[in-house]
Write a protein that holds these residues in place. Structure first.
Motif, PDB file in Angstrom:
ATOM      1  N   LYS A   1       0.829  -1.208   0.000  1.00  0.00           N
ATOM      2  CA  LYS A   1       0.000   0.000   0.000  1.00  0.00           C
ATOM      3  C   LYS A   1       0.861   1.255   0.000  1.00  0.00           C
ATOM      4  CE  LYS A   1      -4.027  -2.007   2.263  1.00  0.00           C
ATOM      5  NZ  LYS A   1      -4.848  -2.045   3.498  1.00  0.00           N
ATOM      6  N   ARG A   2       1.958   1.242   0.774  1.00  0.00           N
ATOM      7  CA  ARG A   2       2.860   2.387   0.839  1.00  0.00           C
ATOM      8  C   ARG A   2       3.503   2.645  -0.523  1.00  0.00           C
ATOM      9  NH1 ARG A   2       7.615   1.354   4.374  1.00  0.00           N
ATOM     10  NH2 ARG A   2       6.031   0.850   5.895  1.00  0.00           N
TER      11      ARG A   2
ATOM     12  N   LYS B   1       1.043   4.176  -2.952  1.00  0.00           N
ATOM     13  CA  LYS B   1       0.812   5.599  -2.686  1.00  0.00           C
ATOM     14  C   LYS B   1       1.934   6.446  -3.268  1.00  0.00           C
ATOM     15  CE  LYS B   1      -2.056   5.258   1.432  1.00  0.00           C
ATOM     16  NZ  LYS B   1      -2.149   5.506   2.891  1.00  0.00           N
ATOM     17  N   LYS B   2       3.162   5.953  -3.189  1.00  0.00           N
ATOM     18  CA  LYS B   2       4.302   6.695  -3.746  1.00  0.00           C
ATOM     19  C   LYS B   2       4.141   6.858  -5.264  1.00  0.00           C
ATOM     20  CE  LYS B   2       7.889   5.113  -0.537  1.00  0.00           C
ATOM     21  NZ  LYS B   2       9.121   4.290  -0.468  1.00  0.00           N
TER      22      LYS B   2
ATOM     23  N   ARG C   1       0.702   9.209  -6.564  1.00  0.00           N
ATOM     24  CA  ARG C   1       0.433  10.522  -5.951  1.00  0.00           C
ATOM     25  C   ARG C   1      -0.160  11.465  -6.927  1.00  0.00           C
ATOM     26  NH1 ARG C   1       5.665  11.773  -2.211  1.00  0.00           N
ATOM     27  NH2 ARG C   1       5.501   9.905  -1.032  1.00  0.00           N
TER      28      ARG C   1
END
Length: 117
Positions: free
Chosen positions: A109-110, A113-114, A117
């Motif tokens: 998930k991280r 997100k990167k 964006r």
């Protein structure tokens, strides 16, 4: 007459994002799989070293499904993993795998997100 240009753009964007998600999933699974494998090996008891050195991880992908598999071809590995009446279980792979699953989901998930964006 209908204008399908918006639909074509949506489809192209969807396919691009799907490919990126797949690449991120592969990257995260391989990296975290290697970490789980290392932890599994550290938890493996050593007599001759054969059990510890036999752990393997394989990565596979079929469509949108990504999978890592941990295995140990030593015929006594399951007895050491889960124990017997006379031997306590070591949970060599079970413990790192359960902890690693939470890490994989969080890191996936991280990473997404990167990228988005």
């Amino acid at each position: 007459m209908f204008d399908f240009s918006e639909f074509a753009r949506f489809q192209s964007d969807f396919e691009r994002k799907s490919k990126i998600r797949s690449e991120v999933a592969e990257k995260v699974l391989k990296k975290e799989g290697a970490a789980i494998l290392a932890k599994t090996k550290r938890r493996t008891p050593v007599d001759t070293g054969a059990l510890r050195n036999s752990w393997e991880m394989t990565y596979s992908q079929k469509g949108h499904e990504h999978k890592i598999t941990f295995s140990n071809p030593q015929d006594y590995a399951s007895y050491i993993e889960f124990g017997t009446k006379k031997i306590k279980p070591f949970y060599m792979n079970t413990v790192p795998l359960n902890k690693g699953l939470k890490t994989v989901e969080r890191k996936y998930k991280r990473e997404l997100k990167k990228v988005f964006r």
